[in-house]
Design an enzyme around this catalytic site. Structure first.
Site, mmCIF file in Angstrom:
data_model
loop_
_atom_site.group_PDB
_atom_site.id
_atom_site.type_symbol
_atom_site.label_atom_id
_atom_site.label_comp_id
_atom_site.label_asym_id
_atom_site.label_seq_id
_atom_site.Cartn_x
_atom_site.Cartn_y
_atom_site.Cartn_z
ATOM 1 N N ASP A 128 33.361 42.168 36.611
ATOM 2 C CA ASP A 128 32.663 41.464 37.680
ATOM 3 C C ASP A 128 31.441 42.276 38.064
ATOM 4 O O ASP A 128 31.477 43.513 38.032
ATOM 5 C CB ASP A 128 33.567 41.296 38.901
ATOM 6 C CG ASP A 128 34.687 40.283 38.681
ATOM 7 O OD1 ASP A 128 34.491 39.333 37.908
ATOM 8 O OD2 ASP A 128 35.746 40.429 39.318
ATOM 9 N N ASP A 142 33.005 32.884 36.775
ATOM 10 C CA ASP A 142 33.425 32.425 38.103
ATOM 11 C C ASP A 142 32.509 31.311 38.616
ATOM 12 O O ASP A 142 32.980 30.336 39.203
ATOM 13 C CB ASP A 142 33.428 33.593 39.095
ATOM 14 C CG ASP A 142 34.448 34.656 38.740
ATOM 15 O OD1 ASP A 142 35.515 34.301 38.202
ATOM 16 O OD2 ASP A 142 34.171 35.838 39.001
#
Length: 177
Positions: A128, A142
């Site tokens: 991330d 995402d």
């Protein structure tokens, strides 16, 4: 299924597969960039403190939920990829194909992270790097998942079926019963 229905099913699945593949490629390339460019660095401001680039590795799901159960998340993600693929074969609506392609791509690329990243198969951590307000750190997958699921909700609310046909309007009983 007759011949034209079979061709239509294949064309629809190919649209889903191509879109999903594009999501996987873009997500994995941006993760490669993030790992090489952001490792060991302080957060990089994109829009002040609202959006920053900050490298993290997530063993869990959204908001680091279930970090100790990465292998369970791997199994759930693999099942989701299979289920979405099965549903995608039935889709005839282009809007549903786009929704399913975005969700399939996001799920598939998270599955790749879980299978092939450290610390090992079925325990890998998702890369991330997009930090939103210091509240959530995510990635391209995402974004794809959120947009795809949002589109699916909208399609359901509008009564659009996988077949592309709208659900028949519900007739109110004349006496309100």
């Amino acid at each position: 299924m007759n011949g034209s229905e079979t061709r239509s099913a294949h064309a629809g699945f190919w649209l889903v597969a191509v879109l999903a593949g594009a999501v996987v490629v873009v997500d994995q390339l941006t993760k490669l960039w993030a790992v090489s460019a952001l490792a060991g660095r302080a957060p990089v401001a994109v829009i002040g403190e609202l959006v920053q680039l900050h490298l993290t590795y997530n063993a869990g799901a959204a908001f680091s939920f279930a970090e100790r159960f990465t292998w369970v998340l791997t199994v759930i993600t693999a099942a989701a990829v299979v289920a979405i693929s099965i549903v995608a074969v039935r889709a005839r609506s282009r809007a549903w194909m786009v929704s399913l392609g975005l969700v399939l791509g996001g799920a598939a690329t998270h599955l790749l992270d879980r299978m092939f990243r450290e610390p090992g198969p079925a325990r890998g951590h998702v890369v991330d790097f997009i930090d939103y307000f210091g509240f959530f750190v995510g990635n391209v997958a995402d974004i794809s998942l959120v947009v795809g699921v949002g589109l699916a909700v909208l399609l359901n609310l509008r009564g659009v079926r996988l077949s592309g046909a709208a659900e028949p309007a519900r007739m109110a009983h004349p006496r309100g019963e």
